[in-house]
Design a protein around this motif. Sequence first.
Motif, PDB file in Angstrom:
ATOM      1  N   LEU A  25      -3.295  -5.417  -3.627  1.00  0.00           N
ATOM      2  CA  LEU A  25      -2.848  -4.932  -2.314  1.00  0.00           C
ATOM      3  C   LEU A  25      -2.512  -6.084  -1.376  1.00  0.00           C
ATOM      4  O   LEU A  25      -1.563  -6.001  -0.599  1.00  0.00           O
ATOM      5  CB  LEU A  25      -3.912  -4.026  -1.680  1.00  0.00           C
ATOM      6  CG  LEU A  25      -4.110  -2.656  -2.313  1.00  0.00           C
ATOM      7  CD1 LEU A  25      -5.224  -1.894  -1.600  1.00  0.00           C
ATOM      8  CD2 LEU A  25      -2.824  -1.850  -2.310  1.00  0.00           C
ATOM      9  N   THR A  80      -8.053  -5.218  -4.863  1.00  0.00           N
ATOM     10  CA  THR A  80      -7.738  -5.638  -3.493  1.00  0.00           C
ATOM     11  C   THR A  80      -6.772  -6.820  -3.527  1.00  0.00           C
ATOM     12  O   THR A  80      -5.907  -6.940  -2.658  1.00  0.00           O
ATOM     13  CB  THR A  80      -9.015  -6.016  -2.712  1.00  0.00           C
ATOM     14  OG1 THR A  80      -9.739  -7.012  -3.441  1.00  0.00           O
ATOM     15  CG2 THR A  80      -9.893  -4.796  -2.481  1.00  0.00           C
ATOM     16  N   VAL A 129      -9.630   1.854  -0.161  1.00  0.00           N
ATOM     17  CA  VAL A 129      -8.242   2.230  -0.444  1.00  0.00           C
ATOM     18  C   VAL A 129      -7.854   1.772  -1.845  1.00  0.00           C
ATOM     19  O   VAL A 129      -7.236   2.518  -2.611  1.00  0.00           O
ATOM     20  CB  VAL A 129      -7.289   1.655   0.633  1.00  0.00           C
ATOM     21  CG1 VAL A 129      -5.838   1.775   0.217  1.00  0.00           C
ATOM     22  CG2 VAL A 129      -7.525   2.355   1.967  1.00  0.00           C
ATOM     23  N   ALA A 130      -8.231   0.560  -2.211  1.00  0.00           N
ATOM     24  CA  ALA A 130      -7.941   0.043  -3.546  1.00  0.00           C
ATOM     25  C   ALA A 130      -8.575   0.931  -4.613  1.00  0.00           C
ATOM     26  O   ALA A 130      -7.957   1.208  -5.648  1.00  0.00           O
ATOM     27  CB  ALA A 130      -8.433  -1.396  -3.677  1.00  0.00           C
ATOM     28  N   ILE A 154      -4.354   3.342   8.185  1.00  0.00           N
ATOM     29  CA  ILE A 154      -3.620   2.408   7.323  1.00  0.00           C
ATOM     30  C   ILE A 154      -2.346   1.920   8.004  1.00  0.00           C
ATOM     31  O   ILE A 154      -1.922   0.787   7.802  1.00  0.00           O
ATOM     32  CB  ILE A 154      -3.329   3.049   5.953  1.00  0.00           C
ATOM     33  CG1 ILE A 154      -4.654   3.320   5.225  1.00  0.00           C
ATOM     34  CG2 ILE A 154      -2.428   2.158   5.104  1.00  0.00           C
ATOM     35  CD1 ILE A 154      -4.524   4.075   3.922  1.00  0.00           C
ATOM     36  N   THR A 194       0.839  -1.204   0.000  1.00  0.00           N
ATOM     37  CA  THR A 194       0.000   0.000   0.000  1.00  0.00           C
ATOM     38  C   THR A 194       0.871   1.250   0.000  1.00  0.00           C
ATOM     39  O   THR A 194       0.602   2.206  -0.735  1.00  0.00           O
ATOM     40  CB  THR A 194      -0.955  -0.005   1.211  1.00  0.00           C
ATOM     41  OG1 THR A 194      -1.734  -1.205   1.185  1.00  0.00           O
ATOM     42  CG2 THR A 194      -1.874   1.199   1.197  1.00  0.00           C
ATOM     43  N   SER A 236       0.931   3.885  -3.079  1.00  0.00           N
ATOM     44  CA  SER A 236       0.534   5.218  -2.644  1.00  0.00           C
ATOM     45  C   SER A 236       1.601   6.243  -3.043  1.00  0.00           C
ATOM     46  O   SER A 236       1.286   7.329  -3.541  1.00  0.00           O
ATOM     47  CB  SER A 236       0.329   5.224  -1.125  1.00  0.00           C
ATOM     48  OG  SER A 236      -0.075   6.481  -0.696  1.00  0.00           O
TER      49      SER A 236
END
Length: 112
Positions: free
Chosen positions: A59, A56, A48-49, A32, A7, A11
């Motif tokens: 991730l 997902t 978040v995905a 997170i 992540t 990000s």
Amino acid sequence: MTLLSRTKKISKLRGLSLDDLALKAGLSSKSIYNWDRNSPKSENLQKVANVLNVSTDYLLGRTDVMNAYSNESEKDIDIKNALENDIMLAFDGKPISDKYKRIILELLSEED
């Protein structure tokens, strides 16, 4: 690679801090960071995905294909080659002009 590290990596690629990512996903700013100790709820992982435009499964490390709609057999597009060979490119449904193609090529050349 752990859920948190993956992540963080994507990000960073998207230009977001984990705090910003969490807020964009509608989570508390530090939530997170806890993913190393506690598994997130599935709906939070999906949020978040969605913000990161990845699946997902990506991730969670189940696949190296970022998007669920990607096909592993498809080849990545070499945009520099496409621009040099006059393949039509579009953004937001509109063709990219020759002027902007040259600018993109210059920017890509700076990376080399």
